[in-house]
Enzyme design. Structure first.
Site, PDB file in Angstrom:
ATOM      1  N   LEU A  84      32.842  31.255  45.779  1.00 43.55           N
ATOM      2  CA  LEU A  84      33.079  30.977  44.360  1.00 43.55           C
ATOM      3  C   LEU A  84      34.250  31.838  43.873  1.00 43.55           C
ATOM      4  CD1 LEU A  84      29.331  30.877  43.364  1.00 43.55           C
ATOM      5  CD2 LEU A  84      30.927  28.941  43.278  1.00 43.55           C
ATOM      6  N   CYS A  88      41.739  32.131  42.156  1.00 45.62           N
ATOM      7  CA  CYS A  88      42.084  33.483  41.680  1.00 45.62           C
ATOM      8  C   CYS A  88      42.007  34.529  42.795  1.00 45.62           C
ATOM      9  CB  CYS A  88      41.209  33.858  40.487  1.00 45.62           C
ATOM     10  SG  CYS A  88      41.326  35.600  40.045  1.00 45.62           S
ATOM     11  N   CYS A  93      45.771  34.722  41.292  1.00 46.98           N
ATOM     12  CA  CYS A  93      45.916  35.929  40.450  1.00 46.98           C
ATOM     13  C   CYS A  93      45.828  37.226  41.245  1.00 46.98           C
ATOM     14  CB  CYS A  93      44.861  35.963  39.351  1.00 46.98           C
ATOM     15  SG  CYS A  93      44.323  34.369  38.788  1.00 46.98           S
ATOM     16  N   HIS A 143      35.761  37.505  47.700  1.00 49.08           N
ATOM     17  CA  HIS A 143      35.009  36.274  47.943  1.00 49.08           C
ATOM     18  C   HIS A 143      33.513  36.568  48.068  1.00 49.08           C
ATOM     19  CE1 HIS A 143      38.820  34.580  50.061  1.00 49.08           C
ATOM     20  NE2 HIS A 143      38.823  34.305  48.773  1.00 49.08           N
ATOM     21  N   PHE A 509      47.278  59.913  22.159  1.00 53.98           N
ATOM     22  CA  PHE A 509      48.621  60.349  22.486  1.00 53.98           C
ATOM     23  C   PHE A 509      48.678  60.679  23.978  1.00 53.98           C
ATOM     24  CE2 PHE A 509      52.090  63.403  22.683  1.00 53.98           C
ATOM     25  CZ  PHE A 509      53.056  62.751  21.938  1.00 53.98           C
TER      26      PHE A 509
HETATM   27  C1  COM Z   1      37.705  36.379  39.420  1.00 55.84           C
HETATM   28  C2  COM Z   1      37.064  35.077  39.584  1.00 55.84           C
HETATM   29  S1  COM Z   1      38.772  36.773  40.771  1.00 55.84           S
HETATM   30  S2  COM Z   1      35.918  34.829  38.357  1.00 55.84           S
HETATM   31  O1  COM Z   1      36.619  34.585  37.102  1.00 55.84           O
HETATM   32  O2  COM Z   1      35.072  36.042  38.201  1.00 55.84           O
HETATM   33  O3  COM Z   1      35.089  33.697  38.713  1.00 55.84           O
END
Ligand code: COM
Length: 531
Positions: A84, A88, A93, A143, A509
């Site tokens: 899942l 990304c 990303c 992953h 600061f």
């Molecule tokens: C982040 C993937 S790399 S998710 O947005 O957490 O599913």
């Protein structure tokens, strides 16, 4: 490689460790096709119809699923990959952030070569291939965590490493089995659009995805076709690594349709900075062909004056943007799509087909994480009977060159179009050149400020001098991304935030964006002037 993971695997009753997930995912990725086999995590003893099936387990599907579960709904998420999180952590990303962090470090090494304690770095190369390998060796952890967290902490049901076929708006088929749901949430992303020119199939042509999957040599001269965020970000990394890079873009950089609210002074600082670092940038240019016998040897393009030019190279990177993968759903479900293939949705993420929602990159720009995640949550809330609308047209935005570039709200030009009296709070102030003053400076830019002041960044706040409300913030430097999340929230509050309220906040600061202290210098003035 561990063969205990072959074939279809039901993991519902098992509590795999991170290491086991890592191993399983590696095995499935390696054997995709031949010994694939789905990974099944399904509560078969739960007889409720699914409230929603999410097609695509990227950020949108995962966050939508989490919210459905949180509200005691039943969901199923299906993904063709064995993990899942979607593109990304796999290709998009996460590697982009790794490369951008490397670009920043390498840039420092180059500017400070032979200065202070820095070694001679003038003609040094950093290996792009090596960093790609570092990413490939490490991405499994992300992953594994996605699968582990989704199962063990968020209680989601999922089927991975399997294709989903949408039969109708309530039925999805996976591996010959049909699943019924009250709703379907589509979230299968987008794919790079290849320019319509000869040669895109030659060896040596990559996009952000194939770069990490297929690069097997060290590029020595790069041409980027396109002027998207990805083009700027990856190009800045290639150049900083010591691979001379040329960008061939139709639009001026940072003026592409998908980027909005980009302030012109910020844009010039960023693009001039890329040139200062040795990148060649052709704007208003038209790519004509990628040529080579067996692999890429040159790119032909027409420059802004219509003159054909040739750029020798051994590496071409496509950064022309992405197109939503909507074709299948248009055909099967009849969902309405826009001119660029994006599925059209309302603010509840509903398509024109009842009970069918779409989220993430599939609904077009901005192709950003916040939109995917919040879109998933929005669909889930509406499915669970909590009316909720999400307007993703205005948002804090960022990109990396060798800097972190962040902006939110109106640019100066936009504000002047809409308001009578605008005051600008800017560093360096208008009329003072960057090389004259070591400002802005903060953590991350102090060395630059003391030794090469023109590299220490740029920042601007735009204020409506009549209402005193802050209208926009723009920043080039390091470390300000966090602040922009909160600036966005403060500006969106009913009534927004005024320069005087900003001056009342407590800054840490030395903070990377100086908007609080600079606002305080102007707070109380009856008539606001530039600073
Ligand atoms: C982040 C993937 S790399 S998710 O947005 O957490 O599913």
């Amino acid at each position: 490689m561990n063969h205990k993971w072959n074939g279809t695997l039901d993991v519902t009753e098992r509590h795999l460790t991170m290491a086991e997930w890592n191993d399983l995912i590696d095995y499935k990725l390696e054997h995709n096709g031949s010994d694939g086999g789905a990974v099944i995590n399904l509560h078969r003893d739960d007889t409720r119809t699914f409230d929603a099936i999410c097609i695509g387990g990227g950020a949108g599907g995962r966050f939508g699923s989490a919210y459905l579960r949180a509200r005691k709904g039943r969901q199923l998420v299906i993904d063709r990959w064995p993990f899942l999180g979607g593109s990304c952590p796999h290709q998009a990303c996460v590697p982009h952030h790794l490369f951008s962090e490397a670009a920043r470090e390498l840039d420092l090494m180059r500017w400070f070569s032979n200065k202070l304690w820095f070694p001679d770095f003038t003609d040094k190369r950093a290996s792009i291939l090596e960093l790609v390998k570092v990413f490939l060796a490490g991405r499994g952890t992300a992953h594994a965590f996605m699968n582990w967290q989704s199962k063990e902490q968020l209680d989601m049901e999922y089927i991975l490493n399997a294709s989903a076929f949408v039969v109708d708006e309530h039925t999805v088929e996976v591996g010959g089995e049909r699943f019924q749901a009250k709703n379907i949430i589509l979230g299968t992303g987008a794919t790079t659009v290849l320019p319509d020119i000869p040669g895109t199939d030659l060896k040596g042509v990559y996009d952000f995805a194939s770069l990490v999957e297929e690069l097997d040599y060290e590029p020595t001269r790069c041409v980027i076709i396109g002027g998207s965020k990805v083009a700027i970000e990856y190009g800045s990394f290639f150049q900083a690594a010591g691979c001379p890079t040329t960008i061939v873009s139709r639009s001026p950089l940072m003026k592409t349709a998908s980027l909005h609210h980009v302030d012109e002074d910020l844009r010039l600082y960023v693009v001039d900075g890329m040139r200062k670092r040795g990148m060649t940038i052709f704007e208003g240019a038209e790519p004509v062909a990628i040529q080579g016998k067996t692999r890429v040897e040159q790119v032909i393009f027409r420059d802004a004056d219509g003159v054909e030019q040739c750029l020798p190279c051994d590496f071409v990177f496509i950064g022309t943007g992405e197109r939503p993968n909507s074709e299948h759903y248009r055909e099967v479900l009849g969902v309405a799509v826009g001119g660029r293939g994006e599925i059209l949705v309302n603010k509840k993420m509903q398509t024109n087909v009842p009970n069918v929602f779409a989220i993430g990159d599939l609904i077009g720009p901005p192709m950003e994480m916040f939109k995917a995640r919040k879109g998933g949550m929005t669909a889930a809330r509406n499915i669970m009977g909590e009316p909720y609308e999400f307007d993703w047209q205005d948002y804090p935005d960022f990109l990396h060159s060798t800097y972190e570039v962040t902006w939110v709200g109106l640019s100066e030009a936009e504000a002047r179009d809409r308001y009578k009296n605008i005051a600008i709070i800017q560093m360096p102030p208008k009329g003072i050149r960057n090389d004259e003053i070591p400002l802005p400076c903060a953590e991350g830019s102090m060395l630059y400020a003391f030794m090469i002041p023109e590299l220490s960044g740029f920042q601007k706040a735009v204020v409506d001098a009549d209402s005193r409300r802050m209208l926009g913030f723009h920043h080039v430097g390091f470390g300000a991304k966090d602040a922009f999340q909160y600036l966005d929230h403060l500006m969106r509050r009913p009534g927004g935030i005024t320069v005087d309220e900003m001056g009342e906040m407590n800054e840490l600061f030395l903070n990377p964006e100086h908007f609080i202290q600079l606002s305080r210098l102007r707070a109380g003035n009856e008539s606001l002037r530039d600073l």
